[in-house]
Design a protein around this motif. Structure first.
Motif, PDB file in Angstrom:
ATOM      1  N   ALA A 351     -11.325  -4.112   8.006  1.00 62.35           N
ATOM      2  CA  ALA A 351     -10.660  -5.423   7.924  1.00 62.35           C
ATOM      3  C   ALA A 351      -9.278  -5.388   8.770  1.00 62.35           C
ATOM      4  N   LEU A 352      -8.564  -4.192   8.742  1.00 58.45           N
ATOM      5  CA  LEU A 352      -7.455  -4.500   9.663  1.00 58.45           C
ATOM      6  C   LEU A 352      -7.733  -4.429  11.251  1.00 58.45           C
ATOM      7  N   GLY A 355      -8.462  -8.126  11.381  1.00 58.75           N
ATOM      8  CA  GLY A 355      -7.267  -8.925  11.443  1.00 58.75           C
ATOM      9  C   GLY A 355      -6.391  -8.849  12.955  1.00 58.75           C
ATOM     10  N   PHE A 398       0.773  -4.840  10.604  1.00 56.94           N
ATOM     11  CA  PHE A 398      -0.461  -4.332  10.779  1.00 56.94           C
ATOM     12  C   PHE A 398      -0.091  -2.479  11.050  1.00 56.94           C
ATOM     13  N   GLN A 401       0.815  -1.226   7.643  1.00 56.24           N
ATOM     14  CA  GLN A 401      -0.301  -1.174   6.644  1.00 56.24           C
ATOM     15  C   GLN A 401      -1.303  -0.119   7.210  1.00 56.24           C
ATOM     16  N   LEU A 405      -2.224   3.292   4.628  1.00 56.68           N
ATOM     17  CA  LEU A 405      -3.665   3.617   4.774  1.00 56.68           C
ATOM     18  C   LEU A 405      -3.505   5.273   4.826  1.00 56.68           C
ATOM     19  N   GLN A 408      -1.911   7.000   1.978  1.00 55.19           N
ATOM     20  CA  GLN A 408      -2.580   7.099   0.724  1.00 55.19           C
ATOM     21  C   GLN A 408      -4.056   7.857   0.874  1.00 55.19           C
TER      22      GLN A 408
ATOM     23  N   MET B  45      -3.024 -11.200   8.758  1.00 56.56           N
ATOM     24  CA  MET B  45      -3.152 -10.531   7.668  1.00 56.56           C
ATOM     25  C   MET B  45      -4.040 -10.961   6.568  1.00 56.56           C
ATOM     26  N   THR B  48      -7.509 -10.376   7.504  1.00 60.60           N
ATOM     27  CA  THR B  48      -7.673  -9.170   7.122  1.00 60.60           C
ATOM     28  C   THR B  48      -8.164  -8.984   5.688  1.00 60.60           C
ATOM     29  N   ILE B 101      -1.176  -7.625   0.629  1.00 64.05           N
ATOM     30  CA  ILE B 101      -2.258  -6.820   1.032  1.00 64.05           C
ATOM     31  C   ILE B 101      -2.164  -5.328   0.767  1.00 64.05           C
ATOM     32  N   ASP B 102      -0.785  -4.850   0.769  1.00 60.24           N
ATOM     33  CA  ASP B 102      -0.628  -3.521   0.371  1.00 60.24           C
ATOM     34  C   ASP B 102      -1.090  -2.980  -0.816  1.00 60.24           C
ATOM     35  N   MET B 105      -5.125  -2.998  -0.656  1.00 57.66           N
ATOM     36  CA  MET B 105      -5.460  -1.718   0.092  1.00 57.66           C
ATOM     37  C   MET B 105      -5.223  -0.567  -0.793  1.00 57.66           C
TER      38      MET B 105
END
Lengths: 450, 125
Positions: A351-352, A355, A398, A401, A405, A408, B45, B48, B101-102, B105
């Motif tokens: 998905a990223l 984007g 991006f 994020q 990721l 996490q 985003m 996304t 979004i964060d 995710m």
């Protein structure tokens, strides 16, 4: 290569040695204060016999003539009136033209000599130049005979003015040859210094110490100048320190695992390692605000790591692939969890990435907007650029994020695994990157076959 | 035409489902479908977020607030709701706010997103 030339030009070599020895004798007779240089002379001819770089043999010949040019100037100055007689043995060694130039054209003499001096970098030409004086002078004499004034006595007395000019040319040519040689030697020594420095850097990096800045770029591209913002440079230094600390953590973790230390101890080490990774993410986050491209381009990492670069770092799904075999045996529940994690990281990454694709497309559309071939209207152009800049700034989101990721994923793995498994997992990840960095060092110092 | 803001009765007879308070509008729109994404057609985003849900097999309902006449109000309200960096994308599942979004995710990585979707009826096994 020099040896090839030596072997192929053996005849001329021998010949020129004879001439040179002839020079040597004149040298000794005429100019006593050049005694010490005679030794040099002999020495350099000794070197000519073996396969040495061309510039040494070139140097011997040029040096020789240069001294004689000085003598000539002195002589000519002292003999202003008398243009008639030149001592024959002096004349013998003034090649007024190189072999390859047509003797019938006067201007070409100068051209010939200067081109001859340029070609002196080729030993064979130069030796020809040196060896042919008698022949050439004769030709010169013949040419001069019918065409010049009555002051010519014979083939061995060319016009002193011409001689002076020719000698000056030779002098200039000799000086420029010397300068060129000095420059080349300077380049060679700089090159060796550079190679040495590069080796040192690679060795240091192999021990996990990053020397900061764009040492990568320096190693790959030689002396490229690196435009790195001060924030990025600071980040690189902090990253270097982080790597050192990381190395210590890994060493401790490894010994803790192999010595089968109690789980409580392991847990502390694991928590420390995770906190250390969190620190890295925080560092990156700070730089992303001011210089996202340094992170995004991966210039802060080694080449092999950059192969796997995704949005300024490692792919979270890659992390899971790495540790899969290192944390067995897994319970069924764990397997479900880990496969689930693998799938969700892959979906999130996809998905990223899409984007980012959309961002690229949008940016292209913004920049292209009007046709690219017409001269731009300044107002619309600036407006387009402003829009493009605001779009580009979304890159920060991006990268941020993607870093989230990564963080996490690591924490989630820790949740799914037992203490010992988590310890092995963290060690495996650390070792993986260590090996990629080592691979980069080896790559940069690999032997190259030209 | 006049509008009266606030939750008082609207005196102007416009279309049926008009709610003048942006917050109310958001809540109403969010409640209407299982998965609702407030988006901006130019925001990457948001792209996304949309791609993520599609890849899970979910068909979210998307409101492009830049195409809404009162989009700015919506934008401000959304920002107040989840206090994130950007008003969009903002995701609601089953009428409840998931976040930007964060958050989306993060919940996907820790495995809570899919159960949430199933609960809302957006995903069937």
């Amino acid at each position: 290569m020099a040896s090839n030339k030596v072997s192929s030009n053996n005849k001329e070599h021998h010949h020129s040695t004879q001439i040179a020895q002839h020079h040597h004798m004149q040298h000794g007779d005429q100019i006593n204060h050049h005694q010490n240089q005679n030794n040099n002379h002999m020495f350099s001819f000794g070197m000519m016999q073996s396969s040495t770089p061309f510039n040494i043999s070139k140097e011997s010949g040029a040096y020789d003539l240069g001294d004689l040019d000085q003598a000539l100037f002195l002589y000519l100055d002292g003999q202003d009136q008398d243009q008639r007689q030149m001592r024959p043995h002096t004349l013998n060694i003034f090649p007024s033209e190189p072999m390859h130039v047509e003797p019938s054209q006067k201007p070409s003499i100068i051209k010939g000599i200067s081109s001859g001096s340029k070609k002196s970098s080729e030993p064979s030409n130069h030796r020809n130049y040196v060896q042919e004086p008698a022949k050439v002078v004769k030709r010169e004499g013949n040419r001069k005979g019918p065409t010049s004034s009555s002051e010519q006595d014979g083939p061995k007395t060319p016009d002193p003015k011409t001689l002076r000019r020719l000698a000056q040319n030779r002098e200039a040519a000799r000086k420029s040859r010397l300068r060129k040689k000095a420059y080349v030697q300077q380049l060679e020594s700089s090159r060796m210094k550079l190679t040495q420095l590069e080796h040192d850097i690679q060795r240091a990096r192999a021990q996990g110490v990053f020397l900061g800045g764009n040492a990568n770029a320096g190693g790959e591209q030689g002396l490229s100048c690196t435009n790195i913002s001060s924030d990025a440079a600071l980040f690189d230094m902090e990253y270097a320190r982080w790597l050192e600390e990381h190395h210590h953590l890994m060493v401790e973790l490894r010994s803790a695992i192999h010595e089968h230390r109690p789980e409580t101890e392991l847990q502390i080490l694991i928590d420390n390692s995770l906190a250390h990774y969190d620190q890295m993410i925080a560092l990156k986050s700070v730089l992303v605000k001011s210089d996202v491209f340094h992170i995004f381009s991966g210039m802060w990492r080694t080449p092999a790591e950059r192969c796997f670069l995704w949005m300024g770092g490692v792919r979270p799904s890659e992390l899971i692939k790495i540790i899969m075999n290192q944390v067995e045996p897994l319970t069924e529940q764990q397997m479900v969890g880990i496969y689930g994690l693998q799938q969700s990281t892959q979906e999130a990454e996809e998905a990223l990435s899409q984007g980012l694709e959309a961002l690229n497309q949008s940016l292209t559309e913004t920049i292209v907007c009007d046709t690219l071939t017409l001269p731009p209207n300044m107002n619309t152009y600036m407006a387009q650029m402003a829009v493009a800049i605001s779009k580009l700034s979304t890159l920060e989101g991006f990268v941020r994020q993607a870093d989230s990721l990564r963080q996490q994923t690591l924490h989630r793995l820790h949740q799914l695994l037992t203490t010992r498994q988590a310890a092995r997992c963290i060690l495996a990840i650390g070792e993986y990157f260590h090996r990629l960095r080592a691979l980069s060092s080896l790559w940069l110092t690999r032997p190259r076959h030209d | 035409m006049h509008y009266q803001t606030g939750s008082g009765s609207c005196k102007v007879p416009l279309k049926r489902s008009v709610a003048t308070d942006p917050m109310e509008r958001i809540e109403r729109m969010a409640a209407a479908h299982a998965v609702v994404i407030f988006s901006d057609s130019t925001c990457c985003m948001c792209h996304t977020a949309k791609r993520l849900f599609c890849s899970l097999g979910v068909s979210p309902v998307i409101y492009e607030i830049d195409q809404d006449p009162r989009g700015e109000d919506l934008s401000k309200a959304l920002l107040r709701l989840h206090g994130g960096a950007a008003p969009v994308p903002t995701v609601f599942i089953g009428g409840r706010l998931v976040g930007a979004i964060d958050s989306v995710m993060a919940s996907h990585i820790n495995g809570s997103l899919v159960p949430l979707l199933k609960e809302a009826g957006a995903l069937w096994l």
